[in-house]
Design an enzyme around this catalytic site. Sequence first.
Site, PDB file in Angstrom:
ATOM      1  CG  ASN A  67      -1.820   1.169   1.311  1.00  0.00           C
ATOM      2  OD1 ASN A  67      -1.920   1.941   0.354  1.00  0.00           O
ATOM      3  ND2 ASN A  67      -2.491   1.350   2.444  1.00  0.00           N
ATOM      4  CE  LYS A 100      -0.446   3.453   4.626  1.00  0.00           C
ATOM      5  NZ  LYS A 100      -0.440   3.626   6.054  1.00  0.00           N
ATOM      6  CG  HIS A 104      -6.445   2.311   4.965  1.00  0.00           C
ATOM      7  ND1 HIS A 104      -5.950   3.193   5.894  1.00  0.00           N
ATOM      8  CD2 HIS A 104      -5.479   1.391   4.758  1.00  0.00           C
ATOM      9  CE1 HIS A 104      -4.730   2.814   6.228  1.00  0.00           C
ATOM     10  NE2 HIS A 104      -4.408   1.724   5.553  1.00  0.00           N
TER      11      HIS A 104
HETATM   12  P1  PGA Z   1       2.187   0.732   7.533  1.00  0.00           P
HETATM   13  O1  PGA Z   1       0.808   0.950   6.804  1.00  0.00           O
HETATM   14  O2  PGA Z   1       2.730  -0.598   7.087  1.00  0.00           O
HETATM   15  O3  PGA Z   1       3.042   1.883   7.080  1.00  0.00           O
HETATM   16  O4  PGA Z   1       1.930   0.766   8.994  1.00  0.00           O
HETATM   17  C1  PGA Z   1      -0.031  -0.121   6.481  1.00  0.00           C
HETATM   18  C2  PGA Z   1      -1.350   0.389   5.994  1.00  0.00           C
HETATM   19  O5  PGA Z   1      -1.867   1.339   6.594  1.00  0.00           O
HETATM   20  O6  PGA Z   1      -1.892  -0.140   5.024  1.00  0.00           O
END
Ligand code: PGA
Length: 231
Positions: free
Chosen positions: A10, A12, A93
């Site tokens: 992901n 983001k 999410h």
């Molecule tokens: P993170 O994010 O691995 O940076 O904690 C995971 C997500 O929110 O999908």
Amino acid sequence: MDKNFLVVANWKANSVDLPKWFDELAISEKAPEIAIAPAYYQLGTLNSQLENYKFAINLAAQNVSSFPTGAFTGEISAQMLKDAGAKYCLIGHSERRKYLHETNDDINLKYEALTKENIIPIVCAQSFEEIPQDIFSQTSETGYVMFEPFEAISSDSRYKPESPENIAQTIVDWETKLPENIRFLYGGSVNPENCANIISFCPQLSGLVVGHASLDPITFGSVINLVLQNS
Ligand code: PGA
């Protein structure tokens, strides 16, 4: 462990240099299923690049509109995601629930929009109450639920991992309350230091969602190779 283990990257709201990322990704041929969820604007480019990549990697979206294709300025519909090659789509999410006030009603609509286009929704939930119950009772298709406590999401490049015991306990609890056709994923600070432990504590898991650790292809490659070694 589930033999069809799925690892979702992901990305983001981060821009990733695609040619560089793929050049540096070193994974074994027997890698688990991988799905990359880039920012919307990179979906199309990534889709055409993945065709030439030596391993089968699928495409996921990070979100979808609850509206259909049409006069909805700024929205990206499920049909558009299908055209861009998405196999999966995250919905609900915890960042979207917190910052954009998404509710279970929105998630129901998004789920419906995606399944109409044969895109597999991955419902993200921090608690059992965040799993819209009726969507799973209405279908015999395999459902995907990701457990992701907001506090466990990395921030400012710092990992804040949930304890593997708590992940296992939560998944076992949800498993007893939901229909049998659900596959469970975990997300939140997954990185090369903790992924083997999470998998061994929680054999019910069918996948991981990796945020920060997926931005660097070398770190993400380590997660993939550790998943493989521990399966
Ligand atoms: P993170 O994010 O691995 O940076 O904690 C995971 C997500 O929110 O999908």
